[in-house]
Design a protein around this motif. Structure first.
Motif, PDB file in Angstrom:
ATOM      1  N   MET A 126      30.736  23.603 -22.079  1.00 32.00           N
ATOM      2  CA  MET A 126      29.505  23.735 -21.302  1.00 32.00           C
ATOM      3  C   MET A 126      28.408  24.396 -22.138  1.00 32.00           C
ATOM      4  SD  MET A 126      30.956  25.083 -17.625  1.00 32.00           S
ATOM      5  CE  MET A 126      29.320  25.346 -16.968  1.00 32.00           C
ATOM      6  N   PRO A 127      27.155  24.046 -21.884  1.00 33.51           N
ATOM      7  CA  PRO A 127      26.066  24.768 -22.552  1.00 33.51           C
ATOM      8  C   PRO A 127      25.997  26.212 -22.042  1.00 33.51           C
ATOM      9  CG  PRO A 127      25.202  23.111 -21.031  1.00 33.51           C
ATOM     10  CD  PRO A 127      26.686  22.964 -21.040  1.00 33.51           C
ATOM     11  N   VAL A 128      25.473  27.095 -22.880  1.00 31.60           N
ATOM     12  CA  VAL A 128      25.411  28.518 -22.536  1.00 31.60           C
ATOM     13  C   VAL A 128      24.676  28.728 -21.211  1.00 31.60           C
ATOM     14  CG1 VAL A 128      24.506  30.769 -23.248  1.00 31.60           C
ATOM     15  CG2 VAL A 128      25.591  29.271 -24.932  1.00 31.60           C
ATOM     16  N   ALA A 129      23.575  28.039 -21.021  1.00 32.98           N
ATOM     17  CA  ALA A 129      22.797  28.202 -19.780  1.00 32.98           C
ATOM     18  C   ALA A 129      23.635  27.811 -18.559  1.00 32.98           C
ATOM     19  CB  ALA A 129      21.516  27.377 -19.835  1.00 32.98           C
ATOM     20  N   GLY A 130      24.435  26.769 -18.697  1.00 28.89           N
ATOM     21  CA  GLY A 130      25.313  26.350 -17.600  1.00 28.89           C
ATOM     22  C   GLY A 130      26.371  27.395 -17.301  1.00 28.89           C
ATOM     23  N   ARG A 131      26.930  27.995 -18.353  1.00 32.72           N
ATOM     24  CA  ARG A 131      27.926  29.053 -18.148  1.00 32.72           C
ATOM     25  C   ARG A 131      27.305  30.263 -17.454  1.00 32.72           C
ATOM     26  NH1 ARG A 131      29.783  27.715 -23.592  1.00 32.72           N
ATOM     27  NH2 ARG A 131      28.753  29.603 -24.354  1.00 32.72           N
ATOM     28  N   MET A 132      26.088  30.617 -17.849  1.00 29.41           N
ATOM     29  CA  MET A 132      25.412  31.759 -17.222  1.00 29.41           C
ATOM     30  C   MET A 132      25.134  31.482 -15.744  1.00 29.41           C
ATOM     31  SD  MET A 132      25.319  34.133 -19.403  1.00 29.41           S
ATOM     32  CE  MET A 132      24.259  35.261 -18.530  1.00 29.41           C
ATOM     33  N   SER A 133      24.662  30.285 -15.453  1.00 36.50           N
ATOM     34  CA  SER A 133      24.408  29.920 -14.053  1.00 36.50           C
ATOM     35  C   SER A 133      25.693  29.923 -13.249  1.00 36.50           C
ATOM     36  CB  SER A 133      23.756  28.534 -13.974  1.00 36.50           C
ATOM     37  OG  SER A 133      22.484  28.556 -14.547  1.00 36.50           O
TER      38      SER A 133
END
Length: 162
Positions: A126-133
């Motif tokens: 997953m992209p980092v932004a997706g993991r954070m969300s």
């Protein structure tokens, strides 16, 4: 003139559908990560005992929405596997207290490590932004679920499940 993209807020039913699908994927991932000698019901017993150390058989049966004889047989198998220990209650010798054994704790720790490794493989894609969300959403979900479960327990003390 500025054009703003309108993005409707997701409705709870859509979020529930996607969350249910994610839970199904989790079940598959966890199944692949498991070499578990326990059934789903036995695993539920171990998880309940981990969080409610020393509960009695009736309370465990209520938590499982099962009968004491069925729950006792589940515990017999878990005790034979070395995952559960039974002790007499200090307050009432007729009452048996259930405890997770050292082997049961080690089993749960190993199971969690294998599950987390399987999840890590997916999260790495997953992209980092997706993991954070995802993290923010799951934290909010866990908080709301915890509050709901506490409220349910206050309204109906016998409804506790795991």
């Amino acid at each position: 003139m500025t054009v703003t993209t309108f993005r409707p807020r997701p409705e709870p039913d859509e979020i529930a559908r996607v969350t249910s699908r994610a839970a199904e994927f989790l079940e598959v991932l966890w199944g692949r990560a498991s070499s578990s000698p326990t059934s789903a019901s036995q695993l539920r017993v171990l998880l309940i005992l981990e969080h409610h150390e020393g509960i009695n058989l009736r309370t465990l049966a209520d938590s499982l929405a099962s009968t004491p004889p069925s729950t006792s047989r589940l515990c017999d198998r878990l005790q034979a596997a070395g995952f559960v220990e039974r002790t007499d209650s200090p307050a009432d010798r007729r009452e048996v207290r259930l405890h997770l054994s050292r082997r049961g704790r080690a089993f749960l720790a190993d199971l969690r490590a294998r599950r987390e490794a399987a999840l890590q493989a997916v999260l790495d894609q997953m992209p980092v932004a997706g993991r954070m969300s995802l993290l923010q959403g799951l934290e909010a979900f866990c908080e709301a679920a915890s509050v709901q479960m506490q409220d349910d327990e206050v309204r109906d003390p016998g409804s506790r499940t795991a």
